[in-house]
Structures are given as C-alpha cells and as structure tokens.
Write a protein that holds these residues in place. Structure first.
Motif, mmCIF file in Angstrom:
data_model
loop_
_atom_site.group_PDB
_atom_site.id
_atom_site.type_symbol
_atom_site.label_atom_id
_atom_site.label_comp_id
_atom_site.label_asym_id
_atom_site.label_seq_id
_atom_site.Cartn_x
_atom_site.Cartn_y
_atom_site.Cartn_z
ATOM 1 N N GLN A 1 48.268 45.445 32.251
ATOM 2 C CA GLN A 1 46.914 45.091 31.835
ATOM 3 C C GLN A 1 46.691 43.599 32.096
ATOM 4 O O GLN A 1 47.381 42.765 31.547
ATOM 5 N N VAL A 2 45.746 43.313 32.963
ATOM 6 C CA VAL A 2 45.433 41.928 33.278
ATOM 7 C C VAL A 2 44.578 41.357 32.161
ATOM 8 O O VAL A 2 43.617 41.972 31.714
ATOM 9 N N GLN A 3 44.916 40.164 31.740
ATOM 10 C CA GLN A 3 44.173 39.536 30.660
ATOM 11 C C GLN A 3 43.678 38.176 31.094
ATOM 12 O O GLN A 3 44.449 37.353 31.605
ATOM 13 N N LEU A 4 42.381 37.967 30.934
ATOM 14 C CA LEU A 4 41.772 36.668 31.169
ATOM 15 C C LEU A 4 41.327 36.149 29.810
ATOM 16 O O LEU A 4 40.550 36.807 29.119
ATOM 17 N N VAL A 5 41.804 34.981 29.445
ATOM 18 C CA VAL A 5 41.510 34.427 28.127
ATOM 19 C C VAL A 5 40.603 33.224 28.280
ATOM 20 O O VAL A 5 40.988 32.220 28.885
ATOM 21 N N THR A 33 40.498 35.087 43.776
ATOM 22 C CA THR A 33 39.389 34.162 43.620
ATOM 23 C C THR A 33 38.985 34.166 42.151
ATOM 24 O O THR A 33 38.706 35.226 41.582
ATOM 25 N N MET A 34 38.957 32.997 41.556
ATOM 26 C CA MET A 34 38.585 32.863 40.153
ATOM 27 C C MET A 34 37.144 32.382 40.061
ATOM 28 O O MET A 34 36.679 31.604 40.913
ATOM 29 N N ARG A 98 38.902 38.035 41.113
ATOM 30 C CA ARG A 98 38.555 39.043 42.109
ATOM 31 C C ARG A 98 39.437 38.906 43.336
ATOM 32 O O ARG A 98 39.552 37.832 43.924
ATOM 33 N N LEU A 99 40.028 40.032 43.734
ATOM 34 C CA LEU A 99 40.756 40.086 45.002
ATOM 35 C C LEU A 99 39.894 40.762 46.064
ATOM 36 O O LEU A 99 39.800 40.311 47.192
ATOM 37 N N ASN A 100 39.260 41.861 45.666
ATOM 38 C CA ASN A 100 38.339 42.592 46.525
ATOM 39 C C ASN A 100 37.460 43.442 45.625
ATOM 40 O O ASN A 100 37.534 43.343 44.401
ATOM 41 N N SER A 101 36.645 44.302 46.225
ATOM 42 C CA SER A 101 35.705 45.087 45.421
ATOM 43 C C SER A 101 36.415 46.082 44.508
ATOM 44 O O SER A 101 35.845 46.542 43.519
ATOM 45 N N ILE A 102 37.649 46.390 44.831
ATOM 46 C CA ILE A 102 38.396 47.364 44.031
ATOM 47 C C ILE A 102 39.178 46.682 42.934
ATOM 48 O O ILE A 102 39.338 47.221 41.830
ATOM 49 N N SER A 103 39.677 45.528 43.222
ATOM 50 C CA SER A 103 40.559 44.839 42.288
ATOM 51 C C SER A 103 39.889 43.591 41.754
ATOM 52 O O SER A 103 39.880 42.546 42.409
ATOM 53 N N GLN A 104 39.295 43.692 40.580
ATOM 54 C CA GLN A 104 38.757 42.528 39.904
ATOM 55 C C GLN A 104 38.807 42.751 38.398
ATOM 56 O O GLN A 104 38.828 43.888 37.930
ATOM 57 N N TYR A 105 38.814 41.647 37.680
ATOM 58 C CA TYR A 105 38.964 41.694 36.240
ATOM 59 C C TYR A 105 37.982 40.725 35.588
ATOM 60 O O TYR A 105 37.581 39.726 36.192
ATOM 61 N N TRP A 106 37.643 41.064 34.350
ATOM 62 C CA TRP A 106 36.687 40.256 33.593
ATOM 63 C C TRP A 106 37.292 39.825 32.264
ATOM 64 O O TRP A 106 38.045 40.570 31.645
ATOM 65 N N GLY A 107 36.909 38.645 31.827
ATOM 66 C CA GLY A 107 37.231 38.207 30.493
ATOM 67 C C GLY A 107 36.269 38.817 29.483
ATOM 68 O O GLY A 107 35.335 39.542 29.848
ATOM 69 N N GLN A 108 36.491 38.503 28.233
ATOM 70 C CA GLN A 108 35.689 39.102 27.159
ATOM 71 C C GLN A 108 34.350 38.409 26.983
ATOM 72 O O GLN A 108 33.456 38.954 26.325
#
Length: 116
Positions: A1-5, A33-34, A98-108
């Motif tokens: 689980q990727v976590q952005l704090v 890319t952040m 974000r790495l690409n359209s499939i792999s990206q994550y968001w913070g809360q």
C-alpha cells in the motif's frame, strides 16, 4: 500500500504564504512524477504543479510565479511553497505520485483556506 503523507495546510490571510509537504517511500519518490492538485467546493480537481524525477516542472496557469514546487531527496519529500496567496487559492490540496495512467497514487488531502 503506497502512502503519501501530506502536511502544512491551514488558514492564512490574503497575501500570505504557506508551505505544503508530501512524503513518500524512496521507491515512489525516486521514479514517479510528484505533484500537487487542488479541488475547491463545486469545482473539478485541477493541476497546481508537478515535478518529474528529472527535475522538470509544470505549473497551473493560475499559480505560475507565485507557487514553487521542489524536492528534498534526502527526506523523500516534495514541497509546495505558496506565496501571495489569494482567496481563490482556497481548496483541498492533494499530493499525487504518478508513473503512468495506470499507476498513480493520491494523498488524503490538506485544507488550505485563504481568508481575512
């Protein structure tokens, strides 16, 4: 689980400054890319700024010359320095990896309110 704090949101008067920070794992931080996006009530989420692992930046038109995105490689953190804040900057700010359209994550999300 990727976590952005995320941290650093709050209330500031017009013309003031705030600094947002977002920490990620070393793996994510080194190749993704952040960036930061924001969403105001009743509006769509919009780009604030992005920063690639190679150091290329991209800013939304409304924040150019006022906001600066940067990376702290030692802390695996991306920062957003926001100056000359305006009431229209009020929104929830989200960190994005974000790495690409499939792999990206968001913070809360962190609330930024610009008001006198």
């Amino acid at each position: 689980q990727v976590q952005l704090v995320e941290s650093g949101g709050g209330l500031v008067q017009p013309g003031g400054s705030l600094r947002l920070s977002c920490s990620a794992s070393r793996t994510i931080f080194s190749i993704y890319t952040m960036g930061w996006y924001r969403q105001a009530p009743g509006k769509q989420r919009e780009l604030v700024a992005t920063l690639t692992s190679n150091g290329y930046t991209n800013y939304g038109d409304s924040v150019k010359s006022r906001f600066t995105i940067s990376r702290d490689n030692a802390k695996n953190t991306v920062n957003l320095q926001m100056n000359s804040l305006k009431p229209e900057d009020t929104a929830v700010y989200y960190c994005n990896a974000r790495l690409n359209s499939i792999s990206q994550y968001w913070g809360q999300g962190t609330q930024v309110t610009v008001s006198s």
